[in-house]
Write a protein that holds these residues in place. Structure first.
Motif, PDB file in Angstrom:
ATOM      1  N   VAL A 306       0.836  -1.202   0.000  1.00  0.00           N
ATOM      2  CA  VAL A 306       0.000   0.000   0.000  1.00  0.00           C
ATOM      3  C   VAL A 306       0.870   1.250   0.000  1.00  0.00           C
ATOM      4  CG1 VAL A 306      -1.590   1.346   1.428  1.00  0.00           C
ATOM      5  CG2 VAL A 306      -1.974  -1.107   1.117  1.00  0.00           C
ATOM      6  N   GLN A 307       1.827   1.282   0.914  1.00  0.00           N
ATOM      7  CA  GLN A 307       2.683   2.459   1.043  1.00  0.00           C
ATOM      8  C   GLN A 307       3.551   2.675  -0.200  1.00  0.00           C
ATOM      9  OE1 GLN A 307       3.776   4.166   4.795  1.00  0.00           O
ATOM     10  NE2 GLN A 307       1.644   4.384   4.148  1.00  0.00           N
ATOM     11  N   ALA A 308       3.961   1.585  -0.830  1.00  0.00           N
ATOM     12  CA  ALA A 308       4.761   1.705  -2.052  1.00  0.00           C
ATOM     13  C   ALA A 308       3.981   2.395  -3.163  1.00  0.00           C
ATOM     14  CB  ALA A 308       5.226   0.328  -2.517  1.00  0.00           C
ATOM     15  N   CYS A 309       2.654   2.319  -3.101  1.00  0.00           N
ATOM     16  CA  CYS A 309       1.794   2.991  -4.079  1.00  0.00           C
ATOM     17  C   CYS A 309       1.500   4.432  -3.673  1.00  0.00           C
ATOM     18  CB  CYS A 309       0.487   2.227  -4.247  1.00  0.00           C
ATOM     19  SG  CYS A 309       0.705   0.601  -5.030  1.00  0.00           S
ATOM     20  N   GLY A 310       2.146   4.909  -2.607  1.00  0.00           N
ATOM     21  CA  GLY A 310       1.944   6.273  -2.165  1.00  0.00           C
ATOM     22  C   GLY A 310       0.627   6.492  -1.460  1.00  0.00           C
ATOM     23  N   LEU A 311       0.104   5.443  -0.809  1.00  0.00           N
ATOM     24  CA  LEU A 311      -1.207   5.518  -0.186  1.00  0.00           C
ATOM     25  C   LEU A 311      -1.077   5.566   1.344  1.00  0.00           C
ATOM     26  CD1 LEU A 311      -4.249   5.490  -0.766  1.00  0.00           C
ATOM     27  CD2 LEU A 311      -4.171   2.993  -0.660  1.00  0.00           C
ATOM     28  N   PRO A 312      -1.607   6.609   1.997  1.00  0.00           N
ATOM     29  CA  PRO A 312      -1.591   6.663   3.464  1.00  0.00           C
ATOM     30  C   PRO A 312      -2.384   5.512   4.071  1.00  0.00           C
ATOM     31  CG  PRO A 312      -2.155   8.812   2.526  1.00  0.00           C
ATOM     32  CD  PRO A 312      -2.205   7.821   1.401  1.00  0.00           C
ATOM     33  N   VAL A 313      -2.014   5.133   5.293  1.00  0.00           N
ATOM     34  CA  VAL A 313      -2.607   3.976   5.969  1.00  0.00           C
ATOM     35  C   VAL A 313      -3.218   4.407   7.299  1.00  0.00           C
ATOM     36  CG1 VAL A 313      -1.995   1.883   7.256  1.00  0.00           C
ATOM     37  CG2 VAL A 313      -1.209   2.170   4.905  1.00  0.00           C
ATOM     38  N   LEU A 314      -4.367   3.817   7.615  1.00  0.00           N
ATOM     39  CA  LEU A 314      -4.990   3.989   8.925  1.00  0.00           C
ATOM     40  C   LEU A 314      -5.160   2.601   9.525  1.00  0.00           C
ATOM     41  CD1 LEU A 314      -6.339   5.784  11.051  1.00  0.00           C
ATOM     42  CD2 LEU A 314      -8.462   5.639   9.729  1.00  0.00           C
ATOM     43  N   SER A 315      -4.542   2.363  10.681  1.00  0.00           N
ATOM     44  CA  SER A 315      -4.551   1.033  11.297  1.00  0.00           C
ATOM     45  C   SER A 315      -4.735   1.156  12.798  1.00  0.00           C
ATOM     46  CB  SER A 315      -3.244   0.293  10.977  1.00  0.00           C
ATOM     47  OG  SER A 315      -2.121   1.070  11.381  1.00  0.00           O
ATOM     48  N   GLU A 316      -5.091   0.030  13.440  1.00  0.00           N
ATOM     49  CA  GLU A 316      -5.352   0.062  14.870  1.00  0.00           C
ATOM     50  C   GLU A 316      -4.066   0.348  15.645  1.00  0.00           C
ATOM     51  OE1 GLU A 316      -6.853  -3.534  16.546  1.00  0.00           O
ATOM     52  OE2 GLU A 316      -5.140  -4.748  15.944  1.00  0.00           O
ATOM     53  N   ASP A 317      -4.237   0.910  16.832  1.00  0.00           N
ATOM     54  CA  ASP A 317      -3.118   1.362  17.656  1.00  0.00           C
ATOM     55  C   ASP A 317      -2.508   0.180  18.411  1.00  0.00           C
ATOM     56  OD1 ASP A 317      -1.370   2.638  19.332  1.00  0.00           O
ATOM     57  OD2 ASP A 317      -2.782   4.143  20.042  1.00  0.00           O
ATOM     58  N   ASN A 318      -1.370  -0.297  17.935  1.00  0.00           N
ATOM     59  CA  ASN A 318      -0.578  -1.278  18.674  1.00  0.00           C
ATOM     60  C   ASN A 318       0.896  -0.977  18.434  1.00  0.00           C
ATOM     61  OD1 ASN A 318       0.309  -2.720  16.253  1.00  0.00           O
ATOM     62  ND2 ASN A 318      -1.745  -3.629  16.183  1.00  0.00           N
ATOM     63  N   ASN A 319       1.782  -1.692  19.113  1.00  0.00           N
ATOM     64  CA  ASN A 319       3.200  -1.320  19.054  1.00  0.00           C
ATOM     65  C   ASN A 319       3.779  -1.382  17.649  1.00  0.00           C
ATOM     66  OD1 ASN A 319       2.937  -4.216  19.312  1.00  0.00           O
ATOM     67  ND2 ASN A 319       5.139  -4.350  19.636  1.00  0.00           N
ATOM     68  N   VAL A 320       3.364  -2.348  16.847  1.00  0.00           N
ATOM     69  CA  VAL A 320       3.876  -2.470  15.482  1.00  0.00           C
ATOM     70  C   VAL A 320       3.325  -1.359  14.600  1.00  0.00           C
ATOM     71  CG1 VAL A 320       3.889  -3.915  13.417  1.00  0.00           C
ATOM     72  CG2 VAL A 320       4.268  -4.951  15.654  1.00  0.00           C
ATOM     73  N   ASN A 321       2.010  -1.159  14.640  1.00  0.00           N
ATOM     74  CA  ASN A 321       1.383  -0.174  13.773  1.00  0.00           C
ATOM     75  C   ASN A 321       1.761   1.258  14.132  1.00  0.00           C
ATOM     76  OD1 ASN A 321       0.129  -2.171  12.311  1.00  0.00           O
ATOM     77  ND2 ASN A 321      -1.812  -2.025  13.414  1.00  0.00           N
ATOM     78  N   ARG A 322       1.967   1.524  15.412  1.00  0.00           N
ATOM     79  CA  ARG A 322       2.405   2.878  15.806  1.00  0.00           C
ATOM     80  C   ARG A 322       3.726   3.222  15.161  1.00  0.00           C
ATOM     81  NH1 ARG A 322       0.254   1.513  20.848  1.00  0.00           N
ATOM     82  NH2 ARG A 322       2.287   0.782  21.592  1.00  0.00           N
ATOM     83  N   ASP A 323       4.636   2.261  15.174  1.00  0.00           N
ATOM     84  CA  ASP A 323       5.946   2.507  14.567  1.00  0.00           C
ATOM     85  C   ASP A 323       5.816   2.670  13.055  1.00  0.00           C
ATOM     86  OD1 ASP A 323       8.967   2.485  14.697  1.00  0.00           O
ATOM     87  OD2 ASP A 323       8.617   0.779  13.361  1.00  0.00           O
ATOM     88  N   ARG A 324       5.024   1.819  12.430  1.00  0.00           N
ATOM     89  CA  ARG A 324       4.873   1.887  10.977  1.00  0.00           C
ATOM     90  C   ARG A 324       4.301   3.231  10.516  1.00  0.00           C
ATOM     91  NH1 ARG A 324       2.065  -3.941   9.390  1.00  0.00           N
ATOM     92  NH2 ARG A 324       3.946  -5.234   9.537  1.00  0.00           N
ATOM     93  N   CYS A 325       3.397   3.800  11.295  1.00  0.00           N
ATOM     94  CA  CYS A 325       2.702   5.027  10.873  1.00  0.00           C
ATOM     95  C   CYS A 325       3.242   6.274  11.574  1.00  0.00           C
ATOM     96  CB  CYS A 325       1.206   4.890  11.140  1.00  0.00           C
ATOM     97  SG  CYS A 325       0.395   3.656  10.108  1.00  0.00           S
ATOM     98  N   SER A 326       4.476   6.208  12.031  1.00  0.00           N
ATOM     99  CA  SER A 326       5.044   7.321  12.791  1.00  0.00           C
ATOM    100  C   SER A 326       5.847   8.291  11.927  1.00  0.00           C
ATOM    101  CB  SER A 326       5.950   6.775  13.910  1.00  0.00           C
ATOM    102  OG  SER A 326       7.062   6.072  13.352  1.00  0.00           O
ATOM    103  N   HIS A 327       5.701   8.206  10.614  1.00  0.00           N
ATOM    104  CA  HIS A 327       6.506   9.037   9.705  1.00  0.00           C
ATOM    105  C   HIS A 327       5.620   9.983   8.893  1.00  0.00           C
ATOM    106  CE1 HIS A 327       9.630   6.060  10.659  1.00  0.00           C
ATOM    107  NE2 HIS A 327       8.689   5.150  10.454  1.00  0.00           N
ATOM    108  N   GLN A 328       4.492  10.363   9.469  1.00  0.00           N
ATOM    109  CA  GLN A 328       3.473  11.160   8.776  1.00  0.00           C
ATOM    110  C   GLN A 328       3.115  10.507   7.438  1.00  0.00           C
ATOM    111  OE1 GLN A 328       4.243  15.407   8.534  1.00  0.00           O
ATOM    112  NE2 GLN A 328       2.069  15.877   8.392  1.00  0.00           N
ATOM    113  N   ASN A 329       3.019   9.197   7.493  1.00  0.00           N
ATOM    114  CA  ASN A 329       2.631   8.386   6.343  1.00  0.00           C
ATOM    115  C   ASN A 329       1.305   7.668   6.595  1.00  0.00           C
ATOM    116  OD1 ASN A 329       3.847   6.882   8.391  1.00  0.00           O
ATOM    117  ND2 ASN A 329       4.538   5.281   7.016  1.00  0.00           N
ATOM    118  N   GLY A 330       0.704   7.944   7.762  1.00  0.00           N
ATOM    119  CA  GLY A 330      -0.546   7.319   8.135  1.00  0.00           C
ATOM    120  C   GLY A 330      -0.905   7.694   9.556  1.00  0.00           C
ATOM    121  N   ASP A 331      -1.855   6.965  10.130  1.00  0.00           N
ATOM    122  CA  ASP A 331      -2.293   7.262  11.496  1.00  0.00           C
ATOM    123  C   ASP A 331      -2.868   5.991  12.111  1.00  0.00           C
ATOM    124  OD1 ASP A 331      -2.794   8.656  13.803  1.00  0.00           O
ATOM    125  OD2 ASP A 331      -4.090  10.158  12.875  1.00  0.00           O
ATOM    126  N   ASN A 332      -3.138   6.062  13.420  1.00  0.00           N
ATOM    127  CA  ASN A 332      -3.706   4.932  14.153  1.00  0.00           C
ATOM    128  C   ASN A 332      -4.972   5.350  14.878  1.00  0.00           C
ATOM    129  OD1 ASN A 332      -0.349   4.614  14.924  1.00  0.00           O
ATOM    130  ND2 ASN A 332      -1.365   3.086  13.642  1.00  0.00           N
TER     131      ASN A 332
END
Length: 396
Positions: A306-332
Motif C-alpha cells: 500500500v505504502q509503495a503505491c503512495g497511499l496513506p494507511v490507517l490502522s489500529e493502535d498497537n506497538n507495530v502499527n504505531r511505529d509503521r505510521c510514525s513518519h506522517q505516512n498514516g495514522d492509528n
C-alpha cells in the motif's frame, strides 16, 4: 549459492514473504528452490480466500517461468493444531537438491521443529512471523514452555539464526532464544509491481463510475472476525459528513458472521463497492486508485505494498502499527473503537490536497528507506552466507 526454502505457507498467487523474497534472491544470482505442501493441503488461509488449490499447479508454472525459482510440492498428511504435517519425503527431496543452505520459514511450525530434530546434513536458517500480541491462550503458553525447554536449546547450541520479520521480541520473550541469534529484517514490498500511478487511478475510477474528486477508502483482505470484518462494516454503517466510497476487496466467509458482515455493508449509508479476493499480481490497481487504505484489525504485510503505491494507511493502535505510521505516512485509531475509527477517517477525508500529498510522498519515502525487497533480499543473503560459514566451521 543454492538456497532451498522450506515453507508450508507458499502460494505463488499471493504476496506472502517467500513469493517476492525468492524472486529477488534468484534475480540477484542465487539458485532458489521452494519446497512446500501439496495442492490438496494449502495453508488454510487460502481457503478463506476461496482458493481450494485447483489452480495452484498453473500458478506454480507461471511463477517458475517468470522468476526462475523452482517449486516442489511434497505429499502432506494434514494439519495438527493448525500446523502442517508433511511427509518424511521432504528430507529426501531437500537432500536431492544439494543445497548450500536450507531456509526454513516459521520456526514455530511442526516442519521447522522436525528440521531442528533431523540429523545435521545442511546449514540451516529460520525466521519467525509471530507477534507477542498474537500469543495469548493457555495452550500457547504450554507450547512455548515446551519450545523453550527443548527446541530453544537446539537453536542456541547450533547458533542458528532466527530472523524476526517484525520488530517485536516474541522469539526472545516467548520462545527464549537469545537476541544475538534473532536479527530483525522487516517485511517489504516489490516496488516494481507496487508504485504510484495516476494512469491506473484514472482508469480504475472510470471503469467503476468513481469521479476523480470522490474520496475512496480501500480495504483488502478477509472479512473475518479475526480481521475485524464486522467492526469495519459497523464503522461504515452511517453516512460520513464528506461523501466517500468504500472499496472492499475480499469476500465475507460463508457463515453467520460473514452473512452479518455482508448485510451491514449492503445497508451502509455510504457507497460500498465489493470485489472478490484478488491475486497478488492484481492488487496494485486497488491501491493506486484510492485515497486511504484501512486495516480494521491486526497487522498485514500488505501495508508495505500500500505504502509503495503512495497511499496513506490507517490502522489500529498497537506497538507495530504505531511505529509503521510514525513518519506522517498514516495514522492509528483506538482498537475496536468505531467512533475513533470514524474520526480518523474523517481527518483524511477533510485533509487538503497539499497535506494529503505530503502523506503520500512520505509513504513512498518510507518504503524507499529500506523496505524494498531488492534490499531486503540482499540482507537475507548475507545471513544465509553467515549460516553456511558457521556450519562449515563446525563440521569441517
Amino acid at each position: 549459492m543454492k538456497i532451498v526454502y522450506v515453507d508450508d505457507t507458499f502460494h505463488p498467487a499471493y504476496g506472502y514473504q517467500s513469493n517476492p523474497l525468492a524472486k529477488f534472491q534468484q534475480a540477484q544470482g542465487n539458485e532458489v528452490v521452494i519446497v512446500t505442501v501439496d495442492k490438496d493441503h494449502l495453508y488454510p488461509v487460502y481457503k478463506a480466500f476461496g482458493d481450494n488449490g485447483e489452480s495452484v499447479e498453473q500458478s506454480d508454472e507461471i511463477y517458475q517461468k517468470t522468476t526462475g525459482v523452482k517449486v516442489i510440492r511434497v505429499k502432506t498428511k494434514g494439519y495438527y493444531m493448525h500446523r502442517a504435517w508433511v511427509s518424511r519425503d521432504i528430507f529426501r527431496i531437500v537432500r536431492e537438491q544439494h543445497p548450500d543452505v536450507v531456509f526454513v520459514h516459521c520456526v514455530e511450525t511442526l516442519t521447522a521443529m522436525r528440521f531442528l530434530l533431523h540429523r545435521k546434513e545442511w546449514s540451516l536458517m529460520f525466521d519467525s512471523h509471530m507477534l507477542s500480541m498474537a500469543s495469548e491462550s493457555m495452550f500457547v503458553g504450554l507450547f512455548e514452555a515446551f519450545y523453550r525447554a527443548f527446541f530453544r536449546r537446539i537453536i542456541e547450541k547450533n547458533n542458528y539464526y532466527v530472523i524476526r520479520t517484525q520488530d517485536d521480541d516474541y522469539v526472545n520473550t516467548h520462545l527464549g532464544i537469545k537476541k544475538e541469534l534473532t536479527p530483525f529484517i522487516s517485511f517489504g514490498t516489490d516496488t516494481i509491481l507496487f508504485s504510484p500511478s495516476s494512469e491506473a487511478r484514472a482508469q480504475f475510477r472510470k471503469e467503476n463510475g468513481i469521479s476523480e474528486t470522490e474520496f475512496v477508502v480501500v480495504y483488502t483482505g478477509k472479512l473475518t472476525e479475526a480481521k475485524g470484518g464486522k467492526f469495519l462494516a459497523e464503522t461504515f454503517r452511517q453516512k460520513f459528513e464528506v461523501p466517500l466510497t468504500l472499496v472492499c476487496v475480499g469476500t465475507p466467509p460463508d457463515n453467520d458472521y460473514g452473512r452479518e458482515v455482508k448485510k451491514l455493508l449492503e445497508e451502509s449509508e455510504n457507497r460500498v463497492i465489493m470485489f472478490p479476493t484478488q491475486k497478488y499480481m492484481e492488487l496494485a490497481k486497488f491501491y493506486q486508485m484510492a485515497d486511504l487504505s484501512i486495516f480494521p484489525k491486526q497487522c498485514s504485510m500488505s501495508f508495505y505494498d500500500v505504502q509503495a503505491c503512495g497511499l496513506p494507511v490507517l490502522s489500529e493502535d498497537n506497538n507495530v502499527n504505531r511505529d509503521r505510521c510514525s513518519h506522517q505516512n498514516g495514522d492509528n485509531f483506538k482498537a475496536g473503537n468505531v467512533k475513533d475509527f470514524r474520526t480518523k477517517i474523517t481527518k483524511f477525508t477533510s485533509m487538503s490536497k497539499e497535506k494529503w500529498g505530503e502523506y503520500s510522498r512520505n509513504a513512498r519515502a518510507f518504503i524507499e528507506s529500506g523496505y524494498d525487497y531488492a534490499d531486503i533480499a540482499r540482507q537475507y543473503t548475507e545471513y544465509l552466507n553467515k549460516s553456511v560459514e558457521r556450519y562449515e566451521e563446525k563440521n569441517f
